[in-house]
Each structure stands twice: as structure tokens, then as C-alpha cells.
Scaffold this active site. Structure first.
Site, PDB file in Angstrom:
ATOM      1  N   GLY A  65      53.646 148.724  27.118  1.00 42.71           N
ATOM      2  CA  GLY A  65      53.454 147.399  27.728  1.00 42.71           C
ATOM      3  C   GLY A  65      54.667 146.996  28.538  1.00 42.71           C
TER       4      GLY A  65
ATOM      5  N   GLY B 228      55.603 143.640  30.525  1.00 41.82           N
ATOM      6  CA  GLY B 228      55.454 142.318  29.894  1.00 41.82           C
ATOM      7  C   GLY B 228      56.770 141.559  29.739  1.00 41.82           C
TER       8      GLY B 228
ATOM      9  N   TYR C 249      43.098 135.384  19.218  1.00 45.75           N
ATOM     10  CA  TYR C 249      44.410 136.037  19.344  1.00 45.75           C
ATOM     11  C   TYR C 249      45.068 136.272  17.974  1.00 45.75           C
ATOM     12  CZ  TYR C 249      49.308 136.891  20.315  1.00 45.75           C
ATOM     13  OH  TYR C 249      50.576 137.425  20.301  1.00 45.75           O
TER      14      TYR C 249
ATOM     15  N   LYS D 186      45.959 139.965  16.150  1.00 48.55           N
ATOM     16  CA  LYS D 186      47.279 140.411  15.681  1.00 48.55           C
ATOM     17  C   LYS D 186      47.232 140.752  14.182  1.00 48.55           C
ATOM     18  CE  LYS D 186      50.399 140.722  18.039  1.00 48.55           C
ATOM     19  NZ  LYS D 186      50.744 141.898  18.901  1.00 48.55           N
TER      20      LYS D 186
HETATM   21  P1  NAP Z   1      52.850 139.863  27.912  1.00 48.87           P
HETATM   22  O1  NAP Z   1      53.898 139.617  28.903  1.00 48.87           O
HETATM   23  O2  NAP Z   1      51.459 139.462  28.251  1.00 48.87           O
HETATM   24  O3  NAP Z   1      52.894 141.398  27.501  1.00 48.87           O
HETATM   25  C1  NAP Z   1      51.799 142.056  26.938  1.00 48.87           C
HETATM   26  C2  NAP Z   1      51.781 143.472  27.447  1.00 48.87           C
HETATM   27  O4  NAP Z   1      50.653 144.150  26.890  1.00 48.87           O
HETATM   28  C3  NAP Z   1      51.634 143.523  28.976  1.00 48.87           C
HETATM   29  O5  NAP Z   1      52.561 144.440  29.477  1.00 48.87           O
HETATM   30  C4  NAP Z   1      50.227 144.037  29.161  1.00 48.87           C
HETATM   31  O6  NAP Z   1      50.067 144.875  30.280  1.00 48.87           O
HETATM   32  C5  NAP Z   1      50.039 144.884  27.912  1.00 48.87           C
HETATM   33  N1  NAP Z   1      48.613 145.117  27.673  1.00 48.87           N
HETATM   34  C6  NAP Z   1      47.651 144.206  27.437  1.00 48.87           C
HETATM   35  N2  NAP Z   1      46.458 144.836  27.343  1.00 48.87           N
HETATM   36  C7  NAP Z   1      46.701 146.155  27.567  1.00 48.87           C
HETATM   37  C8  NAP Z   1      45.890 147.310  27.623  1.00 48.87           C
HETATM   38  N3  NAP Z   1      44.557 147.270  27.457  1.00 48.87           N
HETATM   39  N4  NAP Z   1      46.473 148.507  27.858  1.00 48.87           N
HETATM   40  C9  NAP Z   1      47.817 148.596  28.063  1.00 48.87           C
HETATM   41  N5  NAP Z   1      48.634 147.530  28.024  1.00 48.87           N
HETATM   42  C10 NAP Z   1      48.069 146.332  27.772  1.00 48.87           C
HETATM   43  O7  NAP Z   1      53.212 139.122  26.550  1.00 48.87           O
HETATM   44  P2  NAP Z   1      54.526 139.162  25.642  1.00 48.87           P
HETATM   45  O8  NAP Z   1      54.775 137.776  25.241  1.00 48.87           O
HETATM   46  O9  NAP Z   1      55.594 139.957  26.260  1.00 48.87           O
HETATM   47  O10 NAP Z   1      53.974 139.929  24.360  1.00 48.87           O
HETATM   48  C11 NAP Z   1      54.529 141.136  23.901  1.00 48.87           C
HETATM   49  C12 NAP Z   1      54.152 141.339  22.458  1.00 48.87           C
HETATM   50  O11 NAP Z   1      54.694 140.291  21.668  1.00 48.87           O
HETATM   51  C13 NAP Z   1      52.648 141.330  22.185  1.00 48.87           C
HETATM   52  O12 NAP Z   1      52.357 142.300  21.191  1.00 48.87           O
HETATM   53  C14 NAP Z   1      52.424 139.925  21.645  1.00 48.87           C
HETATM   54  O13 NAP Z   1      51.271 139.853  20.816  1.00 48.87           O
HETATM   55  C15 NAP Z   1      53.699 139.718  20.860  1.00 48.87           C
HETATM   56  N6  NAP Z   1      54.054 138.324  20.621  1.00 48.87           N
HETATM   57  C16 NAP Z   1      54.225 137.457  21.670  1.00 48.87           C
HETATM   58  C17 NAP Z   1      54.575 136.134  21.408  1.00 48.87           C
HETATM   59  C18 NAP Z   1      54.807 135.131  22.514  1.00 48.87           C
HETATM   60  O14 NAP Z   1      55.004 133.942  22.237  1.00 48.87           O
HETATM   61  N7  NAP Z   1      54.814 135.538  23.759  1.00 48.87           N
HETATM   62  C19 NAP Z   1      54.764 135.710  20.080  1.00 48.87           C
HETATM   63  C20 NAP Z   1      54.593 136.626  19.048  1.00 48.87           C
HETATM   64  C21 NAP Z   1      54.246 137.927  19.327  1.00 48.87           C
HETATM   65  P3  NAP Z   1      49.834 144.284  31.761  1.00 48.87           P
HETATM   66  O15 NAP Z   1      51.228 143.973  32.262  1.00 48.87           O
HETATM   67  O16 NAP Z   1      49.183 145.402  32.488  1.00 48.87           O
HETATM   68  O17 NAP Z   1      48.974 143.071  31.609  1.00 48.87           O
END
Ligand code: NAP
Length: 325
Positions: free
Chosen positions: A8, A11, A154, A158
């Protein structure tokens, strides 16, 4: 030196993690869904102080087997960060649950088959504390029950993905170790103008789109500190088989309190942030413990106020808000 795999890669969190690994002199291989965004990813990593000369970018989708064996080949360490993070909850929860669960299993199986030493998985507080309990006090021993009535897609995705990960690795993980990081809401500077997840809330406050703060209360953690916790979780031998909550010290915050920090610290540029909260009942005040990450990994998160202010500053730097008057 073998490359470290980060899934990812484009992201919000992953760009910081890649930059941190490169700053530490580690070569990185990053997976993206489409290599069309590679130039933007490289620019983001440079913005984060990483030399993208050490970065290799490969394509792999959570929904397809192809790409994963080649992505993990030759890696000893995998950070599995990719998972769908929606702007709005989809009508069909499987849009999130299937890629989250199946994608996690694909990455773990490929890692195990390639003899990867350790996988650090980004799960979420959503997999820990979304089933209400008396006292609302949460540690790594708590689990969100995916069948909790009214649970949104969501957090279900998770909780289901993390359970599936532990179940697979407990049953058939070979020599590969699993460690899980469970962040609360992530804030902190964005490295790309393609704003994701929680940073959009801060932008909506500052540009006036959010005129009234929804009544919500949540833990906050800085994106740079989550990246740092991933590195510590990968390095510490005793972390194997454990989950680590990632949350800043101190009480959880309401959105109105986030708005108040912006107003107090930024002055006139924050004049549009909401001053009122939507009517309704006071939301629960969860108490979320970070003692394990602090005690066992020596993790020291930034103060929430710094995180909130530096999120806003990054939006100006990226040209996503009107110039500061
Ligand atoms: P993000 O910027 O949306 O990153 C998510 C990544 O997952 C993106 O790079 C996206 O790729 C990739 N992804 C989604 N569907 C996919 C698929 N089918 N195949 C391959 N890649 C895919 O969000 P983030 O905040 O950095 O989240 C990163 C991690 O942290 C996630 O696991 C999320 O659940 C976790 N998390 C986030 C938060 C928060 O507040 N943001 C809190 C707790 C946990 P694309 O760039 O191509 O879309």
C-alpha cells in the site's frame, strides 16, 4: 541488504514508513495498485526526507494472487499496511471486508512461503475497542466483535482481517512471525496532496466545510509515530506474536477539542473552524492504554497538540488550503 517490503506504498501512513526506512538506510520495495502514481509516491517520500534512489515500486492488488510472490521475493521483513480505508461506508460491507481479509491472507501466505522473518501488520483500534464495554477502558487484550450490532463496515473489515491473520499464522505460519500495530485515528503531516482519511477532517475544519463538529471522541496518534512503532515492532525480538496499541498519551479528544487546538494555536488562519458541536448525547470517553508500546518497545509518541498543528501546517505547505493571510 535485502529490501524491506511495504504494501500500500502510496498511502498516508505507508509514505511516512517508506521515508523512515530510507532515512535509516534500508532499501525498500513498495507495492502499489497501479504504478501510474509512482512519480507522486517518489515525490512524497522525498518530502519525508527519504532518498528515493533506494526505493523500488512494484504492482500488486489485494484482490489478486499475481504480484505477491514476486513482491516478497528476497525480503526478510514485510510491513503490511494496505487495506481499504473508505471516505464513506459502502452499502455492501464486502467491498471492504473481502480485500482486507483476503488481501491480508495473500500477503501472509506469500511471506511465509518466501521465508520472511517477520510481518508487521497495520490493524486498527477498530479491531480492539469498537464493541462497547462498561468503563470503556481498552488494552491489547480487547477485541472488537465483528458481529456487534450496528458496527460499520470499516471496523468490521479490520477486526475480521486481524483475526484471520492471527488464525492463519497460529495454524500454518511456518517460521514467519506476526506482530500487529493497532493505531487509533491517525493525524499528522500529509506527504501527498491526494489527501486520505483523517487528514480530510482537519482540512474540512480549516476550509469551513465542517461548520459544526460532529459529536465524536477518539484517540489520536501521529502518523510519524505509527511509522516509528512499525520499525520498533519489526526490530524487537520480544514483540513476536503481540499486538501494540498506538495512541498518544492523555485523554481521547472530541472533534470540537481538535477545533479548539487549531483555533488557539493557529490564530486567524483557523477562523473558520467550528466553534459548536452538533446536538446529541455525550459520546463515550474511551480510555486507551499505550503502556505496552511504551514499556516493551520504548515508544514515545508526540503530544497530540503538536500532531494537530502540524497536520494543518502540512495542508498549507501542500497548497491544499488558501494561503495564510
Ligand atoms: P490510505 O492512505 O487510504 O492507505 C491505504 C492503502 O491501501 C492505499 O495505499 C491503498 O492503495 C491500499 N489499498 C486499498 N485497497 C487496495 C487493494 N485492493 N489492493 C492494493 N492496495 C489497496 O490510508 P492510511 O490511513 O494510510 O491507512 C493505512 C493503514 O492504516 C490501513 O491498514 C488502515 O486500515 C490503517 N489505519 C488507518 C487509520 C487512520 O486513521 N488513517 C487508523 C487506524 C488504522 P491506493 O493508493 O491504490 O488506493
Amino acid at each position: 541488504m535485502s529490501p524491506v517490503l511495504v504494501t500500500g506504498g502510496s498511502g498516508y501512513l505507508a509514505t511516512h514508513l517508506i521515508a523512515a526506512l530510507l532515512r535509516a538506510g534500508r532499501p525498500v520495495r513498495a507495492t502499489v495498485r497501479s504504478t501510474a502514481g509512482e512519480t507522486g509516491l517518489r515525490a512524497a517520500v522525498r518530502r519525508g526526507g527519504g532518498d528515493d534512489g533506494g526505493l523500488e515500486v512494484v504492482a500488486a492488488d489485494l484482490m489478486a494472487d499475481g504480484g505477491w510472490p514476486a513482491a516478497v521475493a528476497g525480503c526478510e521483513e514485510v510491513h503490511h499496511v494496505a487495506s481499504p480505508v473508505p471516505v464513506a461506508q459502502p452499502e455492501d460491507p464486502d467491498e471492504l471486508i473481502v480485500p482486507a481479509r483476503e488481501g491480508t491472507l495473500r500477503v501472509l501466505r506469500a511471506a511465509r512461503d518466501a521465508g520472511v522473518r517477520r510481518v508487521v501488520l497495520t490493524s486498527s483500534f477498530a479491531a480492539v475497542g469498537y464493541t462497547p464495554k462498561p468503563g470503556a477502558e481498552f488494552t491489547e487484550a480487547d477485541w472488537t466483535d465483528p458481529d456487534t450490532p450496528g458496527l460499520a463496515a470499516y471496523p468490521r473489515s479490520k477486526a475480521i482481517a486481524e483475526r484471520a491473520a492471527w488464525e492463519l499464522m497460529g495454524r500454518d505460519g511456518g517460521d514467519t512471525e506476526l506482530v500487529v500495530v493497532n493505531p487509533t485515528a491517525i493525524l499528522g503531516p500529509a506527504l501527498t496532496a491526494d489527501l486520505r482519511s483523517s487528514t480530510q477532517l482537519v482540512k474540512a475544519m480549516l476550509d469551513g466545510t465542517m461548520s459544526v463538529a460532529p459529536r465524536q471522541r477518539f484517540g489520536v496518534v501521529d502518523v510519524r509515530d505509527v511509522a516509528d512503532l512499525h520499525l520498533r515492532a519489526m526490530a524487537a525480538p520480544e514483540a513476536a506474536g503481540k499486538r501494540f496499541l498506538a495512541v498518544a498519551d492523555g485523554p481521547t479528544l472530541s472533534l470540537l477539542e481538535v477545533a479548539q487546538i487549531l483555533r488557539r494555536r493557529l490564530g486567524p488562519p483557523a477562523r473558520r473552524v467550528p466553534t459548536r458541536e452538533a446536538p446529541g448525547d455525550e459520546p463515550p470517553r474511551p480510555i486507551i492504554h499505550n503502556d505496552r508500546a511504551r514499556g516493551e518497545l520504548g515508544w514515545r509518541p508526540r503530544a497530540v497538540e503538536t500532531t494537530v498543528v502540524e497536520t494543518a501546517e502540512s495542508l498549507w505547505k501542500l497548497g491544499l488550503l488558501e494561503a495564510v493571510p
